[in-house]
Design a protein around this motif. Structure first.
Motif, short mmCIF file in Angstrom:
data_model
loop_
_atom_site.label_atom_id
_atom_site.label_comp_id
_atom_site.label_asym_id
_atom_site.label_seq_id
_atom_site.Cartn_x
_atom_site.Cartn_y
_atom_site.Cartn_z
N LYS A 1 -42.97 95.46 86.41
CA LYS A 1 -43.18 96.36 85.28
C LYS A 1 -44.04 97.57 85.65
O LYS A 1 -44.30 98.43 84.81
CB LYS A 1 -43.86 95.59 84.13
N ASP A 2 -44.46 97.65 86.89
CA ASP A 2 -45.36 98.70 87.32
C ASP A 2 -44.59 99.72 88.18
O ASP A 2 -44.18 99.41 89.29
CB ASP A 2 -46.49 98.09 88.14
N PRO A 3 -44.40 100.95 87.69
CA PRO A 3 -43.63 101.93 88.47
C PRO A 3 -44.26 102.24 89.81
O PRO A 3 -43.55 102.52 90.79
CB PRO A 3 -43.62 103.17 87.57
N TYR A 4 -45.59 102.16 89.88
CA TYR A 4 -46.24 102.53 91.12
C TYR A 4 -46.13 101.43 92.19
O TYR A 4 -46.28 101.69 93.38
CB TYR A 4 -47.70 102.91 90.87
N TYR A 5 -45.86 100.22 91.76
CA TYR A 5 -45.55 99.18 92.74
C TYR A 5 -44.24 99.52 93.44
O TYR A 5 -44.13 99.50 94.66
CB TYR A 5 -45.46 97.80 92.07
N TRP A 6 -43.22 99.86 92.64
CA TRP A 6 -41.92 100.19 93.22
C TRP A 6 -42.00 101.48 94.04
O TRP A 6 -41.34 101.62 95.08
CB TRP A 6 -40.87 100.32 92.12
N TYR A 7 -42.81 102.43 93.58
CA TYR A 7 -43.00 103.67 94.34
C TYR A 7 -43.63 103.37 95.70
O TYR A 7 -43.22 103.92 96.73
CB TYR A 7 -43.88 104.61 93.52
N GLY A 8 -44.64 102.51 95.69
CA GLY A 8 -45.27 102.12 96.94
C GLY A 8 -44.29 101.45 97.88
O GLY A 8 -44.27 101.71 99.09
N GLN A 9 -43.44 100.57 97.33
CA GLN A 9 -42.44 99.91 98.15
C GLN A 9 -41.42 100.92 98.69
O GLN A 9 -40.95 100.81 99.83
CB GLN A 9 -41.72 98.83 97.33
N ALA B 1 -34.32 104.40 98.31
CA ALA B 1 -33.67 104.97 97.11
C ALA B 1 -33.62 103.95 95.99
O ALA B 1 -33.89 104.26 94.82
CB ALA B 1 -32.28 105.47 97.46
N ASN B 2 -33.28 102.72 96.31
CA ASN B 2 -33.20 101.67 95.28
C ASN B 2 -34.56 101.39 94.67
O ASN B 2 -34.68 101.21 93.45
CB ASN B 2 -32.61 100.40 95.88
N ARG B 3 -35.59 101.33 95.50
CA ARG B 3 -36.92 101.02 94.99
C ARG B 3 -37.46 102.16 94.13
O ARG B 3 -38.10 101.92 93.10
CB ARG B 3 -37.88 100.73 96.16
N VAL B 4 -37.23 103.40 94.54
CA VAL B 4 -37.76 104.51 93.73
C VAL B 4 -36.96 104.65 92.44
O VAL B 4 -37.50 105.08 91.41
CB VAL B 4 -37.79 105.82 94.55
N LYS B 5 -35.69 104.25 92.44
CA LYS B 5 -34.93 104.23 91.18
C LYS B 5 -35.50 103.19 90.22
O LYS B 5 -35.49 103.39 89.00
CB LYS B 5 -33.45 103.97 91.45
N ASP B 6 -36.01 102.09 90.79
CA ASP B 6 -36.70 101.11 89.94
C ASP B 6 -37.92 101.74 89.29
O ASP B 6 -38.21 101.49 88.11
CB ASP B 6 -37.12 99.89 90.78
N ALA B 7 -38.65 102.56 90.07
CA ALA B 7 -39.83 103.24 89.52
C ALA B 7 -39.43 104.20 88.42
O ALA B 7 -40.06 104.26 87.36
CB ALA B 7 -40.57 103.97 90.63
#
Length: 405
Positions: free
Chosen positions: A298-306, A320-326
């Motif tokens: 639920k944390d966009p910055y977790y996905w951004y970090g990944q 690309a997939n991880r930042v789309k999650d963010a």
């Protein structure tokens, strides 16, 4: 590899948001058995084999100014408080003063001046010591950057950044290394000197731990806790020292104390999950793992970090997939869209121009946009249509898009 950083200190002028947007963690009720008390864990009995006294603890003059530094400051001439910081920065620049960025060099102010190297904590101690000497009100400022998780076999470490907050004519200014990925949207908090010094000693404890010098690591974390006894991160580091030294039950107790002070401490929860699993308590470990994932997804910055980590590792489709999650959680952060454009470009996927245009639209008027356009030009991408201006409060961000290479 060390990187030389010219001390072109960037001053950020704006209303500084000290508590930015962040996802809150639901309180996690845990019944962790603690076999050891705080007093026992702090005693030194297990790692040092003798009881520790205050005389055994290290004592560093963190903001020390040597004679050469004091002489240097006599040539910084400015009468108005608002001009003093500019004069200091100009003097450093005119002397071509530079610093090697060394992540493992937690040095005091005098050492930074003499050795011209240091990490963000060392840089901050240097700037604060120099600026306070000439009468500028400066404080340590902790910045919680997106969660980048580093695994060291058994334990998790998350990078936290320290920079300097100066207050000039009632206006906040941030001073930072000019390469640091600082952004005002990150959650921040001002630290008192004791809190900052506690982190200084804790940094040194972790450096000794990396060298597997458990005795020094323990003494430095003790010093740290003497300055900030209720700080969860310090108790987490105490747990890391105990576990690395082979005292897993003591580590569990230290983690339990850390969670007593901060039930939302993700690093501690992650480390506790690992040590409980190693101890065979799979039920509690699985519970912790589920709770941690529930927060992170639920944390966009977790996905951004990944995404940043995947991009750095040249895993562009994964990035690309991880930042789309963010983006699915927070659509208005221009950094997400620019990183998506870069990941799509590198992986040969269509749609990268659309992502770049979105990033430009969300960063209108700031230095971020200029950096984006400079990068696009270097990539040979034709000038994209300038987006319509929109109201968007901003803080000028320093150069240093390390992940755009």
């Amino acid at each position: 590899m060390e990187k030389r950083i010219k001390i072109i200190i960037t001053l950020f002028l704006s209303f500084l948001v000290l508590e930015g947007c962040s996802t809150q963690v639901k309180k996690i009720d845990l019944a962790i058995s603690s076999d050891f008390s705080e007093k026992q864990l702090l005693s030194g009995t297990y790692i040092l084999s003798f009881p520790v006294s205050n005389a055994d603890l290290p004592e560093i003059d963190i903001l020390e100014l040597n004679d050469e530094m004091k002489l240097f400051l006599t040539s910084v001439n400015a009468k108005r408080e608002g001009d003093k910081l500019d004069a200091l920065v100009h003097k450093l620049q005119s002397q071509n003063f530079s610093i090697f960025y060394d992540a493992d060099a937690t040095l005091n102010a005098a050492q930074v001046f003499d050795q011209q190297r240091g990490n963000c904590m060392a840089f901050s101690t240097f700037v604060i010591a120099m600026s306070r000497e000439i009468g500028v009100d400066t404080k340590f400022n902790e910045v919680f950057i997106p969660e980048l998780r580093y695994l060291d076999n058994q334990q998790t470490f998350i990078y936290q950044h320290i920079n300097v907050l100066a207050t000039i004519d009632n206006r906040p200014q941030i001073l930072d290394f000019n390469f640091t990925d600082y952004n005002p949207e990150y959650r921040q908090q001002i630290l008192g000197d004791n809190e900052a010094f506690a982190k200084f000693y804790s940094n040194l404890a972790m450096e000794f731990l990396a060298d597997r010098d458990f005795k020094k690591a323990f003494l430095y974390i003790l010093k740290s806790l003497s300055l900030a006894p209720d700080e969860a991160d310090l108790w987490n580091n105490m747990g890391a020292i105990y576990r690395s030294a082979g005292f897993e039950k003591q580590a569990i107790s230290a983690y339990a104390i850390a969670l007593r002070f901060d039930r939302k401490n993700l690093v501690t929860l992650s480390n506790l999950e690992k040590v409980l699993r190693a101890q065979g308590d799979f039920q509690m470990a699985d519970t912790l793992s589920e709770k941690l994932y529930d927060y992170r997804k639920k944390d966009p910055y977790y996905w951004y970090g990944q995404a940043l980590k995947a991009y750095r590792d040249e895993l562009y489709e994964l990035a690309a997939n991880r930042v789309k999650d963010a983006i699915s959680i927070k659509k208005e952060d221009h950094r997400f869209h620019f990183l998506l454009g870069m990941a799509r470009l590198k992986s040969g996927t269509k749609g990268y121009k659309r992502s770049f245009q979105k990033a430009l639209a969300l960063s209108v008027g700031g230095k971020d946009q200029a950096q984006y356009r400079k990068k696009l030009k270097s990539l040979g991408i034709p000038e994209l249509e300038r987006a319509r201006s929109r109201d968007h409060w901003r803080l000028t961000v320093i150069d240093g898009w390390w992940w755009l290479n």
